[in-house]
Scaffold this motif. Structure first.
Motif, PDB file in Angstrom:
ATOM      1  N   LEU A   1       0.836  -1.203   0.000  1.00 54.26           N
ATOM      2  CA  LEU A   1       0.000   0.000   0.000  1.00 54.26           C
ATOM      3  C   LEU A   1       0.872   1.254   0.000  1.00 54.26           C
ATOM      4  O   LEU A   1       0.625   2.192  -0.760  1.00 54.26           O
ATOM      5  N   ILE A   2       1.882   1.271   0.847  1.00 54.63           N
ATOM      6  CA  ILE A   2       2.779   2.429   0.912  1.00 54.63           C
ATOM      7  C   ILE A   2       3.460   2.637  -0.443  1.00 54.63           C
ATOM      8  O   ILE A   2       3.617   3.767  -0.902  1.00 54.63           O
ATOM      9  N   THR A   3       3.833   1.540  -1.097  1.00 52.94           N
ATOM     10  CA  THR A   3       4.456   1.632  -2.415  1.00 52.94           C
ATOM     11  C   THR A   3       3.523   2.310  -3.402  1.00 52.94           C
ATOM     12  O   THR A   3       3.930   3.212  -4.137  1.00 52.94           O
ATOM     13  N   LEU A   4       2.269   1.881  -3.426  1.00 53.08           N
ATOM     14  CA  LEU A   4       1.301   2.525  -4.328  1.00 53.08           C
ATOM     15  C   LEU A   4       1.176   4.009  -4.015  1.00 53.08           C
ATOM     16  O   LEU A   4       1.100   4.847  -4.918  1.00 53.08           O
ATOM     17  N   GLN A   5       1.149   4.325  -2.727  1.00 50.13           N
ATOM     18  CA  GLN A   5       1.032   5.733  -2.335  1.00 50.13           C
ATOM     19  C   GLN A   5       2.278   6.522  -2.721  1.00 50.13           C
ATOM     20  O   GLN A   5       2.185   7.665  -3.154  1.00 50.13           O
ATOM     21  N   ILE A   6       3.434   5.910  -2.561  1.00 45.51           N
ATOM     22  CA  ILE A   6       4.676   6.585  -2.937  1.00 45.51           C
ATOM     23  C   ILE A   6       4.671   6.876  -4.433  1.00 45.51           C
ATOM     24  O   ILE A   6       5.046   7.957  -4.874  1.00 45.51           O
ATOM     25  N   GLU A   7       4.239   5.892  -5.198  1.00 41.87           N
ATOM     26  CA  GLU A   7       4.210   6.073  -6.652  1.00 41.87           C
ATOM     27  C   GLU A   7       3.343   7.270  -7.038  1.00 41.87           C
ATOM     28  O   GLU A   7       3.673   8.001  -7.958  1.00 41.87           O
ATOM     29  N   GLY A   8       2.233   7.452  -6.336  1.00 38.17           N
ATOM     30  CA  GLY A   8       1.339   8.556  -6.664  1.00 38.17           C
ATOM     31  C   GLY A   8       1.592   9.830  -5.887  1.00 38.17           C
ATOM     32  O   GLY A   8       1.174  10.908  -6.309  1.00 38.17           O
ATOM     33  N   SER A   9       2.254   9.721  -4.743  1.00 39.10           N
ATOM     34  CA  SER A   9       2.386  10.891  -3.866  1.00 39.10           C
ATOM     35  C   SER A   9       3.813  11.201  -3.456  1.00 39.10           C
ATOM     36  O   SER A   9       4.029  11.856  -2.442  1.00 39.10           O
ATOM     37  N   ALA A  10       4.784  10.735  -4.203  1.00 40.87           N
ATOM     38  CA  ALA A  10       6.182  10.991  -3.837  1.00 40.87           C
ATOM     39  C   ALA A  10       6.449  12.479  -3.715  1.00 40.87           C
ATOM     40  O   ALA A  10       7.177  12.922  -2.829  1.00 40.87           O
ATOM     41  N   ALA A  11       5.825  13.267  -4.598  1.00 35.54           N
ATOM     42  CA  ALA A  11       6.039  14.714  -4.552  1.00 35.54           C
ATOM     43  C   ALA A  11       5.535  15.296  -3.236  1.00 35.54           C
ATOM     44  O   ALA A  11       6.154  16.198  -2.670  1.00 35.54           O
ATOM     45  N   VAL A  12       4.432  14.771  -2.728  1.00 30.09           N
ATOM     46  CA  VAL A  12       3.887  15.261  -1.457  1.00 30.09           C
ATOM     47  C   VAL A  12       4.837  14.907  -0.325  1.00 30.09           C
ATOM     48  O   VAL A  12       5.140  15.736   0.534  1.00 30.09           O
ATOM     49  N   ILE A  13       5.323  13.678  -0.320  1.00 31.64           N
ATOM     50  CA  ILE A  13       6.228  13.234   0.739  1.00 31.64           C
ATOM     51  C   ILE A  13       7.508  14.068   0.734  1.00 31.64           C
ATOM     52  O   ILE A  13       7.950  14.556   1.777  1.00 31.64           O
ATOM     53  N   THR A  14       8.096  14.259  -0.428  1.00 38.80           N
ATOM     54  CA  THR A  14       9.345  15.020  -0.487  1.00 38.80           C
ATOM     55  C   THR A  14       9.110  16.502  -0.206  1.00 38.80           C
ATOM     56  O   THR A  14       9.999  17.178   0.298  1.00 38.80           O
ATOM     57  N   TYR A  15       7.918  16.996  -0.491  1.00 35.40           N
ATOM     58  CA  TYR A  15       7.583  18.391  -0.184  1.00 35.40           C
ATOM     59  C   TYR A  15       7.711  18.640   1.310  1.00 35.40           C
ATOM     60  O   TYR A  15       8.311  19.602   1.748  1.00 35.40           O
ATOM     61  N   PHE A  16       7.161  17.731   2.106  1.00 36.37           N
ATOM     62  CA  PHE A  16       7.223  17.928   3.547  1.00 36.37           C
ATOM     63  C   PHE A  16       8.608  17.662   4.097  1.00 36.37           C
ATOM     64  O   PHE A  16       9.009  18.282   5.070  1.00 36.37           O
ATOM     65  N   ALA A  17       9.332  16.765   3.500  1.00 36.91           N
ATOM     66  CA  ALA A  17      10.722  16.551   3.919  1.00 36.91           C
ATOM     67  C   ALA A  17      11.519  17.825   3.673  1.00 36.91           C
ATOM     68  O   ALA A  17      12.342  18.224   4.477  1.00 36.91           O
ATOM     69  N   ARG A  18      11.238  18.490   2.544  1.00 35.29           N
ATOM     70  CA  ARG A  18      11.923  19.730   2.194  1.00 35.29           C
ATOM     71  C   ARG A  18      11.519  20.858   3.128  1.00 35.29           C
ATOM     72  O   ARG A  18      12.339  21.651   3.563  1.00 35.29           O
ATOM     73  N   GLU A  19      10.249  20.905   3.439  1.00 38.60           N
ATOM     74  CA  GLU A  19       9.725  21.986   4.271  1.00 38.60           C
ATOM     75  C   GLU A  19      10.141  21.846   5.734  1.00 38.60           C
ATOM     76  O   GLU A  19      10.233  22.820   6.432  1.00 38.60           O
ATOM     77  N   GLY A  20      10.334  20.613   6.206  1.00 38.84           N
ATOM     78  CA  GLY A  20      10.680  20.389   7.604  1.00 38.84           C
ATOM     79  C   GLY A  20       9.558  20.813   8.541  1.00 38.84           C
ATOM     80  O   GLY A  20       9.800  21.253   9.658  1.00 38.84           O
ATOM     81  N   ASP A  21       8.320  20.685   8.112  1.00 46.04           N
ATOM     82  CA  ASP A  21       7.163  21.115   8.889  1.00 46.04           C
ATOM     83  C   ASP A  21       7.028  20.300  10.170  1.00 46.04           C
ATOM     84  O   ASP A  21       7.107  19.071  10.138  1.00 46.04           O
ATOM     85  N   PRO A  22       6.808  20.956  11.311  1.00 40.92           N
ATOM     86  CA  PRO A  22       6.676  20.224  12.573  1.00 40.92           C
ATOM     87  C   PRO A  22       5.465  19.282  12.588  1.00 40.92           C
ATOM     88  O   PRO A  22       5.468  18.299  13.312  1.00 40.92           O
ATOM     89  N   LEU A  23       4.454  19.550  11.783  1.00 40.12           N
ATOM     90  CA  LEU A  23       3.309  18.650  11.722  1.00 40.12           C
ATOM     91  C   LEU A  23       3.711  17.289  11.172  1.00 40.12           C
ATOM     92  O   LEU A  23       3.067  16.285  11.437  1.00 40.12           O
TER      93      LEU A  23
END
Length: 182
Positions: free
Chosen positions: A89-111
């Motif tokens: 499931l995580i793999t499917l989500q990564i395939e579709g949402s990698a940009a979202v995941i890396t966006y937050f890694a880049r932002e360093g948001d406390p949430l």
């Protein structure tokens, strides 16, 4: 010429769901920096409706991430689900949402810390079960699996959509050689 009638507040939940689904698609295709107007268009709502639900790009991206995490938590709560089911499931989500995941890694948001804690809580019993069954090495921790997920997201973030699945599958195979039993 017929005009669209304003369905008012009764359409709010439907519009929100359409916006999150549209954002997932637009972000997968164009990255999190893709045009917000494209999200509204794809959802079939006006930009004013989008901004009523999500005053910022970050809140919209968080809604996509939240929806993904809820699906992970739901599957993790299923006693019949394995760690492999979760990683699929995580793999499917990564395939579709990698940009979202890396966006937050880049932002360093406390949430993000809260999301990481929830993900760790969802994965923990499945990691324990995989260690007990010998699928994972005894020394493999939830933090190791979370790091693998982050590495996969970074790996596929800039890979064209048609090549993401193969790239993620190859990466999981490599990671499992390292995380699996000796």
């Amino acid at each position: 010429m017929a005009t669209k009638s304003n369905r008012g507040p009764k359409a709010a939940a439907e519009n929100r769901a359409a916006l999150v689904a549209a954002a997932r698609d637009v972000f997968a295709e164009q990255g999190v920096d893709g045009p917000i107007s494209a999200v509204a268009r794809r959802a079939g709502v006006g930009q004013a409706s989008l901004y009523r639900h999500f005053p910022s790009r970050q809140e919209l991206a968080f809604a996509v991430f939240e929806e993904n995490l809820v699906a992970i938590e739901r599957l993790a709560a299923d006693p019949g689900a394995s760690l492999r089911d979760l990683t699929d499931l995580i793999t499917l989500q990564i395939e579709g949402s990698a940009a979202v995941i890396t966006y937050f890694a880049r932002e360093g948001d406390p949430l993000m810390r809260g999301f990481e804690d929830r993900m760790a809580a969802a994965l923990s019993p499945k990691v324990d079960a995989a260690r007990s069954s010998g699928t994972l090495a005894d020394a493999t921790t939830v933090a190791d699996v979370l790091m693998a997920v982050g590495m996969l997201a970074a790996l596929v973030a800039r890979v064209p959509a048609e090549r993401r699945h193969a790239r993620v599958e190859d990466a999981w195979a490599l990671l499992m050689r390292g995380l699996g039993p000796a």
